[in-house]
Design a protein around this motif. Structure first.
Motif, PDB file in Angstrom:
ATOM      1  N   HIS E 132       0.819  -1.203   0.000  1.00 45.30           N
ATOM      2  CA  HIS E 132       0.000   0.000   0.000  1.00 45.30           C
ATOM      3  C   HIS E 132       0.855   1.256   0.000  1.00 45.30           C
ATOM      4  O   HIS E 132       0.406   2.303   0.446  1.00 45.30           O
ATOM      5  N   GLY E 133       2.096   1.130  -0.489  1.00 48.62           N
ATOM      6  CA  GLY E 133       3.000   2.267  -0.432  1.00 48.62           C
ATOM      7  C   GLY E 133       2.506   3.450  -1.231  1.00 48.62           C
ATOM      8  O   GLY E 133       2.837   4.582  -0.908  1.00 48.62           O
ATOM      9  N   HIS E 134       1.703   3.219  -2.287  1.00 46.72           N
ATOM     10  CA  HIS E 134       1.240   4.337  -3.090  1.00 46.72           C
ATOM     11  C   HIS E 134      -0.093   4.889  -2.611  1.00 46.72           C
ATOM     12  O   HIS E 134      -0.652   5.767  -3.239  1.00 46.72           O
ATOM     13  N   LEU E 135      -0.608   4.339  -1.492  1.00 47.89           N
ATOM     14  CA  LEU E 135      -1.912   4.795  -0.989  1.00 47.89           C
ATOM     15  C   LEU E 135      -1.827   5.353   0.414  1.00 47.89           C
ATOM     16  O   LEU E 135      -2.448   6.356   0.744  1.00 47.89           O
ATOM     17  N   THR E 136      -1.077   4.679   1.278  1.00 42.63           N
ATOM     18  CA  THR E 136      -0.927   5.107   2.657  1.00 42.63           C
ATOM     19  C   THR E 136       0.558   5.326   2.921  1.00 42.63           C
ATOM     20  O   THR E 136       1.378   4.900   2.113  1.00 42.63           O
ATOM     21  N   PRO E 137       0.932   5.986   4.023  1.00 44.90           N
ATOM     22  CA  PRO E 137       2.350   6.180   4.287  1.00 44.90           C
ATOM     23  C   PRO E 137       3.101   4.867   4.287  1.00 44.90           C
ATOM     24  O   PRO E 137       2.582   3.844   4.725  1.00 44.90           O
ATOM     25  N   GLY E 138       4.327   4.907   3.837  1.00 43.05           N
ATOM     26  CA  GLY E 138       5.085   3.671   3.725  1.00 43.05           C
ATOM     27  C   GLY E 138       5.582   3.555   2.316  1.00 43.05           C
ATOM     28  O   GLY E 138       5.499   4.482   1.532  1.00 43.05           O
ATOM     29  N   GLY E 139       6.114   2.388   2.002  1.00 43.54           N
ATOM     30  CA  GLY E 139       6.659   2.194   0.667  1.00 43.54           C
ATOM     31  C   GLY E 139       7.650   1.064   0.713  1.00 43.54           C
ATOM     32  O   GLY E 139       7.719   0.333   1.702  1.00 43.54           O
ATOM     33  N   GLY E 140       8.409   0.930  -0.344  1.00 45.72           N
ATOM     34  CA  GLY E 140       9.305  -0.210  -0.432  1.00 45.72           C
ATOM     35  C   GLY E 140      10.363  -0.216   0.640  1.00 45.72           C
ATOM     36  O   GLY E 140      10.593  -1.216   1.306  1.00 45.72           O
ATOM     37  N   PHE E 141      11.028   0.925   0.840  1.00 47.00           N
ATOM     38  CA  PHE E 141      12.110   0.943   1.821  1.00 47.00           C
ATOM     39  C   PHE E 141      11.580   0.721   3.222  1.00 47.00           C
ATOM     40  O   PHE E 141      12.161  -0.064   3.991  1.00 47.00           O
ATOM     41  N   GLN E 142      10.468   1.375   3.556  1.00 50.28           N
ATOM     42  CA  GLN E 142       9.923   1.217   4.901  1.00 50.28           C
ATOM     43  C   GLN E 142       9.481  -0.214   5.147  1.00 50.28           C
ATOM     44  O   GLN E 142       9.749  -0.805   6.205  1.00 50.28           O
ATOM     45  N   GLY E 143       8.802  -0.814   4.139  1.00 50.77           N
ATOM     46  CA  GLY E 143       8.370  -2.199   4.282  1.00 50.77           C
ATOM     47  C   GLY E 143       9.553  -3.133   4.460  1.00 50.77           C
ATOM     48  O   GLY E 143       9.540  -4.019   5.307  1.00 50.77           O
ATOM     49  N   GLY E 144      10.597  -2.913   3.656  1.00 51.02           N
ATOM     50  CA  GLY E 144      11.769  -3.781   3.767  1.00 51.02           C
ATOM     51  C   GLY E 144      12.442  -3.652   5.115  1.00 51.02           C
ATOM     52  O   GLY E 144      12.911  -4.630   5.692  1.00 51.02           O
ATOM     53  N   ALA E 145      12.482  -2.415   5.643  1.00 49.82           N
ATOM     54  CA  ALA E 145      13.122  -2.231   6.940  1.00 49.82           C
ATOM     55  C   ALA E 145      12.314  -2.887   8.047  1.00 49.82           C
ATOM     56  O   ALA E 145      12.882  -3.439   8.995  1.00 49.82           O
ATOM     57  N   ILE E 146      10.963  -2.848   7.949  1.00 49.95           N
ATOM     58  CA  ILE E 146      10.167  -3.552   8.962  1.00 49.95           C
ATOM     59  C   ILE E 146      10.360  -5.050   8.821  1.00 49.95           C
ATOM     60  O   ILE E 146      10.436  -5.773   9.805  1.00 49.95           O
ATOM     61  N   PHE E 147      10.450  -5.546   7.585  1.00 47.09           N
ATOM     62  CA  PHE E 147      10.663  -6.979   7.357  1.00 47.09           C
ATOM     63  C   PHE E 147      11.911  -7.452   8.081  1.00 47.09           C
ATOM     64  O   PHE E 147      11.939  -8.545   8.636  1.00 47.09           O
ATOM     65  N   ALA E 148      12.974  -6.614   8.070  1.00 46.17           N
ATOM     66  CA  ALA E 148      14.244  -7.041   8.650  1.00 46.17           C
ATOM     67  C   ALA E 148      14.130  -7.311  10.141  1.00 46.17           C
ATOM     68  O   ALA E 148      14.984  -7.992  10.710  1.00 46.17           O
ATOM     69  N   VAL E 149      13.067  -6.808  10.785  1.00 47.42           N
ATOM     70  CA  VAL E 149      12.884  -7.085  12.214  1.00 47.42           C
ATOM     71  C   VAL E 149      12.665  -8.585  12.454  1.00 47.42           C
ATOM     72  O   VAL E 149      13.153  -9.139  13.441  1.00 47.42           O
ATOM     73  N   ALA E 150      11.965  -9.253  11.541  1.00 51.73           N
ATOM     74  CA  ALA E 150      11.648 -10.671  11.736  1.00 51.73           C
ATOM     75  C   ALA E 150      12.898 -11.551  11.714  1.00 51.73           C
ATOM     76  O   ALA E 150      13.090 -12.359  12.636  1.00 51.73           O
ATOM     77  N   PRO E 151      13.806 -11.438  10.724  1.00 54.21           N
ATOM     78  CA  PRO E 151      15.043 -12.230  10.792  1.00 54.21           C
ATOM     79  C   PRO E 151      15.884 -11.910  12.018  1.00 54.21           C
ATOM     80  O   PRO E 151      16.520 -12.821  12.572  1.00 54.21           O
ATOM     81  N   VAL E 152      15.863 -10.633  12.461  1.00 48.13           N
ATOM     82  CA  VAL E 152      16.630 -10.299  13.660  1.00 48.13           C
ATOM     83  C   VAL E 152      16.092 -11.067  14.866  1.00 48.13           C
ATOM     84  O   VAL E 152      16.854 -11.630  15.660  1.00 48.13           O
ATOM     85  N   LEU E 153      14.756 -11.126  14.968  1.00 49.38           N
ATOM     86  CA  LEU E 153      14.153 -11.865  16.084  1.00 49.38           C
ATOM     87  C   LEU E 153      14.521 -13.338  16.024  1.00 49.38           C
ATOM     88  O   LEU E 153      14.924 -13.940  17.027  1.00 49.38           O
ATOM     89  N   LEU E 154      14.386 -13.931  14.824  1.00 54.97           N
ATOM     90  CA  LEU E 154      14.692 -15.353  14.700  1.00 54.97           C
ATOM     91  C   LEU E 154      16.156 -15.625  14.994  1.00 54.97           C
ATOM     92  O   LEU E 154      16.518 -16.625  15.620  1.00 54.97           O
ATOM     93  N   LEU E 155      17.010 -14.682  14.560  1.00 57.93           N
ATOM     94  CA  LEU E 155      18.448 -14.834  14.765  1.00 57.93           C
ATOM     95  C   LEU E 155      18.775 -14.795  16.247  1.00 57.93           C
ATOM     96  O   LEU E 155      19.593 -15.577  16.751  1.00 57.93           O
ATOM     97  N   ALA E 156      18.114 -13.887  16.975  1.00 56.43           N
ATOM     98  CA  ALA E 156      18.393 -13.781  18.401  1.00 56.43           C
ATOM     99  C   ALA E 156      17.894 -15.000  19.147  1.00 56.43           C
ATOM    100  O   ALA E 156      18.526 -15.476  20.084  1.00 56.43           O
ATOM    101  N   GLY E 157      16.745 -15.518  18.736  1.00 56.70           N
ATOM    102  CA  GLY E 157      16.182 -16.622  19.480  1.00 56.70           C
ATOM    103  C   GLY E 157      16.762 -17.972  19.115  1.00 56.70           C
ATOM    104  O   GLY E 157      16.948 -18.829  19.962  1.00 56.70           O
ATOM    105  N   TRP E 158      17.063 -18.178  17.842  1.00 53.03           N
ATOM    106  CA  TRP E 158      17.388 -19.526  17.357  1.00 53.03           C
ATOM    107  C   TRP E 158      18.804 -19.661  16.806  1.00 53.03           C
ATOM    108  O   TRP E 158      19.229 -20.771  16.520  1.00 53.03           O
TER     109      TRP E 158
END
Lengths: 83, 135, 123, 93, 264, 169
Positions: E132-158
């Motif tokens: 929804h980057g072209h409709l609501t705030p956000g976009g490719g870079f913001q989405g990708g940066a939020i995505f990176a939170v998930a691998p960080v969590l998995l990396l810390a836990g596992w």
């Protein structure tokens, strides 16, 4: 009537300034990272107050999340205390 | 001067102080990680000053048209667009700052890995100690 | 009618959360030790975070605003409340464990400390 | 339907309560004698700020500012885990 | 030099910096709290971007993302390239130190299970932000940066061996990253190629047809249930940027983690 | 990668629900996009989330919802009240201790439910989990008893019976 966003914005910017000064004089690097975390979180708060949602998402994900993680990883190699 | 103007100038003054603290710490402190922290603080201050310059107290909206849904969105007519432009903040500083955040992250990523490799090589990340070792 | 009920219920939850949040922040300053402050932080995140978020989510449903506005805020508030409920206890737990195991903070006023007994036995 | 104007009686009080809590938490983070204390107070501060974000969103009457709440709530957990990881790994060597 | 000299110089430089910023802000006529109108350039974008038949129509209600990917598209492409180079540089600096690590010591069952439960939620939210980057705030870079939170969590836990078993391998991520950057470039010069073939005028990173350049991408689709807004290049560029940034951040975090924690 | 189609469908539908909840609008296009996103993420994470698909049914879900309702109204209120009293009284009578609380469940979700329930009620915080000895180490603000079984009766007996109903049996 007083303009509420600017009022709480000025409280937030004061807190950010104090946190930055404390982080500069802190000898323990881990504490300095946490203090700069406060500074970053009040930066995000000011971005909300100043109506910048695009920047807010980018900043929260990058400036708060990835920066602290990378800095803690880099700190694991060196020593924790300055001087 | 109204109360709002005083608060606006107060925020500007604290943000400039923040930039000064960042710059001073970047030069003064010997530890690499401390320098990187101060670099992020400095760039935060610059970003916030730019965003503050685009803010008006009569504005109530971010520069995004409300009601954006992927199906059923109706493009506004010029009259609605003019009304919106009266109540939205300036988009241009935000556009510039998004780029600045990305570049800042790239710089920090590279410098942090360099600092970590320096810690592995020298056993310390304190520039004073590394300098002494070289003598 | 139902809107009024939703709105005032949400406002009540919001203010209850606010009072609990202030109490938690006072408790954070009154308790002397890290392990005692853990309990105040739990009040701060559950009583002062999750209940007001649910309150905001309910309050918005009763407002006279466009439906995109309503459901957008409700969705964000509910999902962040869900994430806080899941992650905040795990965060407190791992922090307490690290503080105990690295001897960063010692649980000074304690009647018994079974964890230390266990660690001593293992070593 | 309750109009948006009615919210203006409620919001200043709510915002001031949460701002008071924010200031006390900030004092605790800056004072906290040890690192776990500071991180713990920072957690509570972040959760408090998430609620404050929502209230500012309602104050401005625009939905899009609420979007930052979710990455913020995930960030708290990441900082907790990584500080704990540092403490556990740095003790070992 | 002594440290006191350092301190004096830095304080002077900082004060000069602060004064410069203040003078620039006040003299160059930037907005203060008393201004009730935006500057003309800002008004041009605010009233032009979502209104059909105007000067800078981008078929999208999101002014910030439109300016980023439409008016300043080539600039943003260079910015993506800088991030790409930084990640390649990180891999190069850390070369020869990689090893997959099992579950880090001290992470308990609770952290593992919670990180595994939260990660997909974060990924879904990040994809929603990017789409929804072209409709609501956000976009490719913001989405990708939020995505990176998930691998960080998995990396810390596992630990990184879990990420490898889930399919986040280094070569896959690197090729995804390269593909993302290449596709952005291809989307940018797509109109140019079509213009050359057809023999009409066209520009790089051209989104909607302009008076001098009569070709462009598909802005929206009219259906009986209402418009489906695509925003021309915006949705494509957001998706490719999401791919590139998400893969790049995951790669960088994975490299930093698997090059070893403590001193060797 | 996916071992059971049933589990895959359920995880995909949960993620689709989260997508729709976050996006805040329901239309044909959103449902299609959400289904693509949800099912592709579910393809990676189904085996992580669900080990035994045969246990998924509506009865357990309804017990889970009943437990959540009871937990967030009655139990939380009691626990909050006791700690708020301790904060506001001028001289609080605290008896902090770290006690050992054994548990008798084996499913990982059940253990995490018990531990998070304990931590989320103010007054008790889980400090460590010992998986081989099957015990939680709990920091307790008002430690009336210190023996293992007695402490279990005070702290986690109720949570454990609910968790057994939801995830086991």
């Amino acid at each position: 009537m007083i303009h509420i966003p600017l009022l709480i914005g000025s409280i937030g910017s004061t807190a950010a300034l104090i946190a930055a000064i404390l982080a500069m004089f802190e000898k323990d690097l881990l504490k300095a990272i946490v203090l700069s975390g406060i500074e970053s979180i009040f930066t995000a708060f000011l971005l909300v107050v100043l109506l910048a949602p695009d920047l807010l998402i980018a900043y929260v994900a990058v400036g708060l999340g990835i920066n602290s993680v990378i800095l803690i990883y880099a700190l694991l190699r060196g020593e924790r205390y300055e001087e | 001067m109204t109360l709002e103007a005083i608060m606006w100038y107060y925020i500007l003054a604290t943000l400039m102080g923040l930039g000064a603290v960042g710059l001073c710490g970047m030069v003064c402190r010997p530890h690499m990680i401390k320098k990187l922290l101060m670099l992020t603080i400095f760039s935060d201050a610059i970003e916030l000053i730019a965003v503050l310059a685009g803010y008006r107290i009569s504005a109530t909206q971010p520069p995004v048209y409300p009601g954006g849904v992927i199906q059923g969105f109706v493009f506004p007519n010029p009259q609605e667009a003019a009304n919106f432009a009266n109540s939205a903040v300036d988009p241009l500083p935000q556009v510039l700052i998004v780029t600045a955040i990305v570049i800042g992250l790239a710089v920090l990523l590279f410098l942090a890995t360099l600092a970590s490799q320096a810690g592995r090589k020298f056993g310390t990340q304190n520039l004073n100690k590394i300098e002494k070792r070289g003598e | 009618m139902i809107d009024q009920i939703l709105f005032w219920f949400g406002v009540a939850l919001l203010f209850m959360g606010g009072v609990l949040d202030v109490i938690a922040s006072v408790g954070m300053n009154r308790f002397r030790n890290f392990y005692l402050r853990l309990h105040a932080a739990t009040i701060g995140s559950i009583g002062g975070g999750v209940y007001p978020l649910v309150g905001v989510a309910i309050l918005v449903l009763g407002l006279d605003v466009p439906s995109t506005f309503k459901y957008y805020i409700t969705g964000s508030a509910l999902i962040s409340a869900l994430i806080v409920v899941l992650t905040s206890p795990a965060g407190s737990h791992i922090l307490a464990k690290a503080a105990h195991k690295s001897r960063e903070v010692l649980p000074k006023p304690a009647i018994v400390d079974r964890l230390k007994e266990k660690e001593v036995n293992e070593e | 339907m309750v109009s948006l104007a009615e919210l203006n009686y409620v919001l200043p009080a709510a915002i001031s309560i949460f701002t008071l809590a924010m200031v006390i938490y900030t004092y605790r983070v800056m004072k906290g004698p040890t690192v776990p204390d500071m991180v713990l107070a920072l957690d509570a501060l972040t959760v408090d700020l998430i609620v404050l974000f929502m209230l500012i969103t309602l104050y401005y009457g625009t939905p899009y500012l609420a979007i930052g709440a979710i990455p913020l709530s995930a960030w708290v957990f990441i900082l907790d885990i990584f500080v704990a990881k540092y403490l556990l790994e740095a003790k070992k060597k | 030099m002594k440290s006191s000299t350092h301190a004096a110089i830095s304080v002077t430089v900082a004060l000069i910096f602060a004064l410069t910023v203040a003078i620039a802000l006040i003299k160059l006529g930037f907005a203060g709290p008393w201004v009730t109108q935006n500057i003309n350039l800002a008004n041009m974008f605010l009233t032009g971007v979502p209104v059909p038949h105007s000067c800078c129509f981008s078929a999208s209600p999101e002014v910030v993302t439109s300016v980023i990917w439409d008016e300043r598209g080539i600039d943003t492409f260079y910015e993506t390239s800088v991030l790409f180079l930084a990640i390649i540089g990180t891999l190069y600096v850390l070369a020869g130190t990689f090893k997959a690590r099992p579950t880090p010591e001290g992470m308990t069952l609770i952290v593992r299970v919670i990180s595994k439960l939260v990660a997909p939620i974060i990924i879904v939210v990040s994809l929603s932000v990017a789409l929804h980057g072209h409709l609501t705030p956000g976009g490719g870079f913001q989405g990708g940066a939020i995505f990176a939170v998930a691998p960080v969590l998995l990396l810390a836990g596992w630990g990184s061996s879990k990420l490898l078993s889930l399919g986040f391998e280094r070569d896959t991520l690197l090729s995804l990253r390269v593909t993302g950057v290449l596709l952005i470039a291809l989307t940018g010069i797509g109109t140019l190629i079509i213009g050359l073939l057809k023999g009409v005028n066209a520009y790089v990173f051209l989104n909607q047809p302009k008076p001098q350049a009569p070709i462009g991408y598909l802005g929206w689709i009219s259906t009986p249930w209402g418009n489906i807004v695509l925003g021309g290049t915006l949705i494509l560029l957001n998706i490719f940027e999401f791919l590139a940034v998400a893969a790049g951040f995951t790669l960088a975090i994975l490299a930093v983690d698997s090059s070893g924690g403590g001193k060797e | 990668m996916v071992k059971s189609i049933y589990a895959y469908l359920i995880v995909g539908l949960i993620l689709l629900g989260i997508y729709i909840l976050y996006t805040g609008s329901v239309s044909m296009m959103e449902l299609i996009l959400g289904a693509i996103v949800g099912f592709s993420v579910a393809y990676i994470f189904t085996d992580e989330w669900i080990k035994k698909p045969s246990k998924l049914n509506l009865r357990r879900l309804s017990i889970l919802i009943a437990y959540a309702l009871k937990y967030f109204t009655v139990i939380e209120a009691k626990a909050h009240w006791s700690v708020v009293k301790a904060i506001l009284s001028p001289k609080p009578s605290l008896k902090p201790a770290i006690v050992r609380v054994p548990y008798r469940v084996s499913d990982e979700y059940a253990i995490v439910t018990i531990a998070n329930s304990i931590t989320n009620t103010p007054g008790t915080v889980v400090v460590d989990v010992s998986e081989d000895k099957k015990a939680l180490f709990v920091h307790w603000l008002f430690a009336e008893v210190t023996e293992d079984e007695e402490a279990r009766k005070h702290i986690s007996a109720e949570f454990e019976s609910w968790a057994k109903l939801i995830f086991e049996g």
